[in-house]
Scaffold this motif. Sequence first.
Motif, short mmCIF file in Angstrom:
data_model
loop_
_atom_site.label_atom_id
_atom_site.label_comp_id
_atom_site.label_asym_id
_atom_site.label_seq_id
_atom_site.Cartn_x
_atom_site.Cartn_y
_atom_site.Cartn_z
N LEU A 82 -1.67 -11.16 -5.21
CA LEU A 82 -0.60 -11.95 -4.60
C LEU A 82 -0.83 -13.43 -4.86
CD1 LEU A 82 -0.25 -10.28 -1.09
CD2 LEU A 82 1.32 -10.11 -3.01
N PRO A 83 0.25 -14.16 -5.09
CA PRO A 83 0.10 -15.62 -5.20
C PRO A 83 -0.51 -16.18 -3.91
CG PRO A 83 2.29 -14.93 -5.91
CD PRO A 83 1.63 -13.72 -5.31
N THR A 84 -1.37 -17.16 -4.04
CA THR A 84 -2.05 -17.72 -2.87
C THR A 84 -1.08 -18.41 -1.90
OG1 THR A 84 -2.55 -19.73 -4.12
CG2 THR A 84 -4.25 -18.00 -4.06
N SER A 85 0.12 -18.72 -2.35
CA SER A 85 1.09 -19.36 -1.48
C SER A 85 1.68 -18.39 -0.46
CB SER A 85 2.22 -19.98 -2.30
OG SER A 85 2.91 -18.96 -3.01
N LEU A 86 1.52 -17.08 -0.68
CA LEU A 86 2.08 -16.10 0.24
C LEU A 86 1.14 -15.81 1.40
CD1 LEU A 86 3.56 -13.45 -2.23
CD2 LEU A 86 4.83 -15.02 -0.78
N PRO A 87 1.71 -15.45 2.56
CA PRO A 87 0.85 -15.02 3.67
C PRO A 87 0.27 -13.64 3.35
CG PRO A 87 3.16 -14.76 4.25
CD PRO A 87 3.12 -15.45 2.91
N ASP A 88 -0.79 -13.26 4.07
CA ASP A 88 -1.36 -11.93 3.86
C ASP A 88 -0.28 -10.87 4.00
OD1 ASP A 88 -3.89 -12.88 3.45
OD2 ASP A 88 -4.52 -12.62 5.53
N MET A 89 -0.32 -9.87 3.11
CA MET A 89 0.67 -8.81 3.16
C MET A 89 0.36 -7.90 4.35
SD MET A 89 1.70 -6.16 0.12
CE MET A 89 2.45 -7.38 -0.94
N PRO A 90 1.38 -7.55 5.15
CA PRO A 90 1.12 -6.74 6.33
C PRO A 90 0.66 -5.32 5.97
CG PRO A 90 3.47 -7.09 6.04
CD PRO A 90 2.77 -7.94 5.04
N ARG A 91 1.14 -4.77 4.87
CA ARG A 91 0.76 -3.42 4.47
C ARG A 91 1.02 -3.27 2.98
NH1 ARG A 91 2.85 1.64 7.71
NH2 ARG A 91 1.19 0.87 9.02
N PHE A 92 0.10 -2.61 2.30
CA PHE A 92 0.24 -2.37 0.88
C PHE A 92 -0.24 -0.96 0.65
CE2 PHE A 92 -1.54 -2.81 -3.52
CZ PHE A 92 -0.33 -3.02 -4.16
N GLY A 93 0.64 -0.07 0.26
CA GLY A 93 0.23 1.32 0.09
C GLY A 93 1.29 2.14 -0.59
N VAL A 94 0.94 3.38 -0.78
CA VAL A 94 1.81 4.36 -1.42
C VAL A 94 1.79 5.62 -0.57
CG1 VAL A 94 2.09 5.82 -3.47
CG2 VAL A 94 1.38 3.46 -3.73
N CYS A 95 2.93 6.28 -0.45
CA CYS A 95 3.00 7.55 0.28
C CYS A 95 3.06 8.69 -0.72
CB CYS A 95 4.26 7.59 1.16
SG CYS A 95 4.20 6.43 2.51
N PHE A 96 2.25 9.70 -0.48
CA PHE A 96 2.26 10.92 -1.29
C PHE A 96 2.64 12.09 -0.39
CE2 PHE A 96 -0.82 8.21 -3.45
CZ PHE A 96 -0.41 8.33 -4.77
N ARG A 97 3.37 13.01 -0.94
CA ARG A 97 3.71 14.22 -0.20
C ARG A 97 2.97 15.38 -0.87
NH1 ARG A 97 8.07 15.09 3.34
NH2 ARG A 97 8.78 13.02 2.77
N LEU A 98 2.19 16.12 -0.08
CA LEU A 98 1.43 17.25 -0.62
C LEU A 98 2.10 18.56 -0.29
CD1 LEU A 98 -2.21 16.24 0.40
CD2 LEU A 98 -1.19 16.11 -1.86
N ALA A 99 1.85 19.55 -1.11
CA ALA A 99 2.35 20.90 -0.83
C ALA A 99 1.68 21.42 0.43
CB ALA A 99 2.07 21.82 -2.01
N GLU A 100 2.36 22.30 1.13
CA GLU A 100 1.83 22.88 2.35
C GLU A 100 0.52 23.62 2.05
OE1 GLU A 100 3.50 25.97 5.63
OE2 GLU A 100 4.94 24.61 4.73
N GLY A 101 -0.41 23.56 2.98
CA GLY A 101 -1.66 24.29 2.82
C GLY A 101 -2.87 23.42 2.54
N PHE A 102 -2.67 22.17 2.16
CA PHE A 102 -3.81 21.28 1.90
C PHE A 102 -4.28 20.71 3.24
CE2 PHE A 102 -2.04 21.60 -2.28
CZ PHE A 102 -3.15 21.55 -3.10
N GLU A 103 -5.15 21.44 3.92
CA GLU A 103 -5.56 21.14 5.28
C GLU A 103 -6.89 20.38 5.34
OE1 GLU A 103 -5.81 21.26 9.51
OE2 GLU A 103 -4.12 21.44 8.15
N ASN A 104 -7.78 20.61 4.39
CA ASN A 104 -9.11 20.01 4.44
C ASN A 104 -9.12 18.64 3.78
OD1 ASN A 104 -10.23 22.36 5.64
ND2 ASN A 104 -10.21 23.32 3.63
N ILE A 105 -9.82 17.69 4.41
CA ILE A 105 -9.89 16.32 3.92
C ILE A 105 -11.35 15.91 3.84
CG2 ILE A 105 -9.34 13.91 4.42
CD1 ILE A 105 -6.91 14.95 6.00
#
Length: 171
Positions: A82-105
């Motif tokens: 980010l350019p230093t002139s900007l304030p800190d970004m409140p959130r930076f991320g990506v959403c992924f959708r997984l197939a049903e059944g992926f229970e273990n992390i």
Amino acid sequence: EWLAAGYDNPLFLGMESRFTKGESLSQPVFDLKQTTKVTLSPGHKYKSVSRAVFGNKTEFAWRQHWQLTRDGKLLYSMSTNLPTSLPDMPRFGVCFRLAEGFENIEYIGNGPGENYSDRKAGSFFGQYKTSVSDMYENYVVPQEHGCRTDVRKLTFSEKPSRDASKGSEPA
């Protein structure tokens, strides 16, 4: 300050992609690198404040890297400067959708319980195993929950089916 910077009004334009298909077993199945030009334009309500503080528009690059390895792992990383002139970004991320059944992390990051930027000093960086069900917090008022900060590696795996424990039998 975030609204004045235009964080509520991003435009994703000018994507450049480089796709490489693995030609041998020593190379990944594919490697995809993408760079997207992001333009922040001040929101309607804050245009006069934003123009005075940040000018009309702010641009930066958002980089993503996808790789599918020969052993079936999908590796993903993203970054931006980010350019230093900007304030800190409140959130930076990506959403992924997984197939049903992926229970273990399994993850490397702050844990073992949920933690946010304002609470992560009370957590410990390490490697943790949990499940999607165990990360659920039953708050009285529905809200975001289950966050883990500073995650460096994340693996999802399927919950074994009931029949998988029996093993296979010849037909």
